[in-house]
Motif scaffolding. Structure first.
Motif, mmCIF file in Angstrom:
data_model
loop_
_atom_site.group_PDB
_atom_site.id
_atom_site.type_symbol
_atom_site.label_atom_id
_atom_site.label_comp_id
_atom_site.label_asym_id
_atom_site.label_seq_id
_atom_site.Cartn_x
_atom_site.Cartn_y
_atom_site.Cartn_z
ATOM 1 N N UNK A 70 21.387 25.257 11.243
ATOM 2 C CA UNK A 70 20.523 26.370 10.814
ATOM 3 C C UNK A 70 20.293 26.321 9.304
ATOM 4 N N UNK A 71 21.348 25.972 8.574
ATOM 5 C CA UNK A 71 21.220 25.845 7.116
ATOM 6 C C UNK A 71 20.223 24.741 6.774
ATOM 7 N N UNK A 72 20.329 23.627 7.485
ATOM 8 C CA UNK A 72 19.413 22.503 7.252
ATOM 9 C C UNK A 72 17.968 22.909 7.540
ATOM 10 N N UNK A 73 17.769 23.719 8.581
ATOM 11 C CA UNK A 73 16.409 24.187 8.916
ATOM 12 C C UNK A 73 15.839 25.060 7.805
ATOM 13 N N UNK A 74 16.686 25.921 7.228
ATOM 14 C CA UNK A 74 16.244 26.780 6.106
ATOM 15 C C UNK A 74 15.747 25.903 4.957
ATOM 16 N N UNK A 75 16.481 24.831 4.702
ATOM 17 C CA UNK A 75 16.114 23.942 3.602
ATOM 18 C C UNK A 75 14.817 23.197 3.923
ATOM 19 N N UNK A 109 11.270 29.635 -2.907
ATOM 20 C CA UNK A 109 11.439 29.898 -1.473
ATOM 21 C C UNK A 109 12.896 30.111 -1.091
ATOM 22 N N UNK A 110 13.785 29.422 -1.826
ATOM 23 C CA UNK A 110 15.193 29.453 -1.433
ATOM 24 C C UNK A 110 16.078 29.220 -2.656
ATOM 25 N N UNK A 111 17.132 30.035 -2.755
ATOM 26 C CA UNK A 111 18.123 29.846 -3.822
ATOM 27 C C UNK A 111 19.427 29.413 -3.155
ATOM 28 N N UNK A 112 19.864 28.200 -3.481
ATOM 29 C CA UNK A 112 21.085 27.665 -2.867
ATOM 30 C C UNK A 112 22.238 27.804 -3.857
ATOM 31 N N UNK A 113 23.281 28.498 -3.441
ATOM 32 C CA UNK A 113 24.463 28.717 -4.278
ATOM 33 C C UNK A 113 25.613 27.881 -3.725
ATOM 34 N N UNK A 118 23.012 15.887 8.318
ATOM 35 C CA UNK A 118 22.244 16.747 9.232
ATOM 36 C C UNK A 118 20.757 16.693 8.885
ATOM 37 N N UNK A 119 20.452 16.594 7.596
ATOM 38 C CA UNK A 119 19.060 16.511 7.146
ATOM 39 C C UNK A 119 18.493 15.099 7.321
ATOM 40 N N UNK A 120 19.360 14.172 7.743
ATOM 41 C CA UNK A 120 18.958 12.792 7.959
ATOM 42 C C UNK A 120 18.451 12.123 6.678
#
Ligand SMILES: [Mn+2]
Length: 314
Positions: free
Chosen positions: A7-12, A80-84, A138-140
């Motif tokens: 799910x995290x990979x999909x968000x990215x 779009x996204x802030x990754x901490x 996971x993101x390949x």
């Protein structure tokens, strides 16, 4: 809310403009994880910016891309996204104030406050770097040498170069794979081990401050104002206390201001995360810390008492 790695990979994947940030007072796990993910996502076509609300210690300037980090001084539009990484959002300083975007948090600290919009928390992992490895798989995304160096450094430093109890077979398998990509572990160790002449000379005073408590099971090193003023880094000081025979809990008490003292703890058996959490800090069972709004000598006594009390309960 907690998410799976998928799910995290999909968000990215569905985000184009991404900001990544490690915690303040950055270590190699935070910086290396951020840079590893930066290189990977940039390569796969995302627009990525990296911020750290702190200075990056000179010793870490071998990490490929360290100079790309910016300070969070102005608002960034259309994020779009802030990754901490490697801590909860409260620990990235002003980075959370420069962008209006959902926060995706990856961490391995049990003490994570779980305030992120999306959280992938895995306390079994030796480092956030291990989680980054898992994420890139996971993101390949194919690893290149820059990603491998950053993620290897993140993992190796958080497990004491494969010496601490958090080192698992998985840790070593990842490290082996990163070596296959071309990481040279000797170069990373040499870059991190080297110290300035003044920092070696000050070790005499640091060692002199070493004292034992509780029948020799607690070792305390005190980096007072004089020591802190005369060295560029206190990295490794706590390890001097850690290797004393018979010691369970090693503590570094560090001057950070007249009314501010930082505590770092390492242990072989005692749960130091519990002690740190009770004093407003956090960390892992075997490595934790906190900041006390107290003068050096008062803070030193307070932490010694807290440790001895915790050990007495076991
Ligand atoms: Mn970490």
């Amino acid at each position: 809310m907690e998410v799976t790695i998928k799910e995290a990979a999909e968000k990215i994947k569905s985000a184009r403009h991404i900001i990544i940030a490690p915690h303040v007072n950055p270590d190699c796990d935070g910086l290396g994880s951020t840079l590893g993910l930066y290189h990977a996502l940039t390569k796969s076509g995302h627009d990525v910016k990296i911020f750290v609300d702190d200075e990056i210690p000179e010793a870490y300037h071998f990490l490929p891309g360290w100079e790309i980090f910016k300070k969070p001084d102005e608002k960034i539009k259309d994020v779009d996204l802030l990754i901490v990484l490697d801590a909860e959002p409260e620990r990235v300083g002003r980075v959370t104030t420069i962008a209006d975007a959902p926060i995706l948090n990856f961490d391995h600290h049990r003490s994570n406050t779980r305030t992120a919009d999306f959280l992938y928390l895995e306390p079994q992992r030796a480092a956030t770097g291990e989680i980054m490895y898992e994420l890139l798989k996971t993101l390949d995304i194919q690893f290149d040498l820059n990603m491998a160096v950053c993620i290897y450094t993140a993992i190796a430093t958080d497990c004491g170069f494969f010496k601490y109890s958090n080192t698992t077979a998985y840790t070593m398998r990842i490290a082996g794979e990163l070596l296959d990509i071309g990481v040279r572990p000797n170069l990373i160790s040499e870059a991190l081990d080297q110290k300035k002449y003044d920092d070696i000379k000050i070790l005499a005073a640091v060692i002199n401050s070493l004292e034992l408590y509780n029948d020799g099971t607690v070792a305390v090193i005190g980096a007072d104002k004089n020591i802190v003023d005369n060295c560029t880094s206190t990295e490794g000081f706590v390890d001097i206390a850690r290797i004393v025979e018979g010691v369970d809990v090693a503590v570094l008490v560090k001057y950070a201001g007249d009314e501010l003292t930082r505590i770092s703890m390492r242990s072989k058996n005692t749960d130091v995360a519990t002690i740190a959490e009770a004093l407003g800090g956090g960390g892992h069972v075997r490595a934790a810390g906190c900041t006390l709004k107290l003068p050096f000598a008062v803070a030193r006594q307070k932490i010694i008492t807290a440790i001895i009390n915790e050990m007495a309960e076991k």
